[in-house]
Enzyme design. Sequence first.
Site, PDB file in Angstrom:
ATOM      1  N   ASP A 277      -1.987 -50.595  42.043  1.00 37.63           N
ATOM      2  CA  ASP A 277      -1.628 -49.408  41.251  1.00 37.63           C
ATOM      3  C   ASP A 277      -0.360 -48.789  41.838  1.00 37.63           C
ATOM      4  O   ASP A 277      -0.209 -47.567  41.892  1.00 37.63           O
ATOM      5  CB  ASP A 277      -2.779 -48.403  41.235  1.00 37.63           C
ATOM      6  N   GLY A 312      -1.190 -42.959  41.044  1.00 36.57           N
ATOM      7  CA  GLY A 312      -0.986 -44.308  41.525  1.00 36.57           C
ATOM      8  C   GLY A 312      -1.131 -44.350  43.035  1.00 36.57           C
ATOM      9  O   GLY A 312      -1.824 -43.513  43.629  1.00 36.57           O
TER      10      GLY A 312
END
Length: 386
Positions: A277, A312
């Site tokens: 991510d 993220g």
Amino acid sequence: MPPSPLIALVNGRVLGDHGPREGLAVLVRGKRIVAIVAHDDARVAEAQKHDLQGHLLLPGFIDVQVNGGGGLLFNDAPTVETLRGIAQAHRKYGTTGMLPTLITDTAEKMRAALQAVDDAIEQRIPGILGIHVEGPFLANARKGIHNADLFRLPDDDDVEALIAPHKGPVMLTLAPDQVPLPVIARLAGAGVVVVAGHTGADYATTRAALDAGVCGFTHLYNAMTPLASRDPGVVGAALDDPHSWCGLIVDGHHVHPAALRVAIAAKQRGKCVLVTDAMPPVGSDNPQYVLNGQTIVMRDGICQSEAGVLAGSGLDMASAVRNAVQMLGLPLAEASRMASVYPAAWIGLDRTHGRIASGYQADFAVLDDALVVRETWVGGIAYPVG
């Protein structure tokens, strides 16, 4: 054109199913692995030698969720040049294949991203395998850092854009509590890798979506309903289902190590996949970036907005593998598979990628004993790390 030379990777420890093995050489011609042979095989003597200096030779890492890297965010400029820069930034961490990930955005941006990835694959940009579209078909209740103002239901044009012929796999994260089952079934039936995430669905809704074609879960535990005794939620459905894959962010921040160990123990072997991510700070000296008009800062590997919302991660795949070994206590061979064999299977590339085996793409991560990447090979080409 003259044939590509035969290259022998020697003096390394080749990671197999049962751990590192010495005394082997990996023969490579062009983009493919020709064979794995004994170091004294006659073909080794005839080949160009590449000395691995005693390091570990692992299959190259495959990351199915990469938002950015090298100071670049895919959403900001979905172009071939952006993809080239992101792939280059992650290459130093052993990532040889990725799905660049477009976070919730407009329909126009989604189409531009799909086209950019097709163009990058056509131009043979090293490391670009396909695309991951994360949103905008998500649930406001579990929006995370996504811009909920852009959330919507997929229309026919969206579906057609996603199921149109593309150069590589298309992964789509959607919320099963928002997207009708017939749409899920149509997408999955056309070959889209449909996964659940950013969803407030209950167990029954998630189970129905699995039956309709959902095949996995984006960053398990995060942005989804948790497992409870009388309300198993999305997490319960994911752990209960024997066939689906689960992406795990093993950075020590997104999910507690104990919860990660529970998921790995619950799922069938081969169904837990390491993902990053990753955001622009990975492979960059700049810890800041802007997402949806918010300034995000990475501190101690944690990417957060001013309000403290995770945005993220600052994780790379080499660190994810190290963490799986050191934080979760997994054998290196299994951590390596979670970063190569299993993601390749998830996106349907397991016949060509993710293994050190004859006929497979010559993608390797060369690691020292501290599990730090020293070299990355993509398609038979070595990229020194330094």
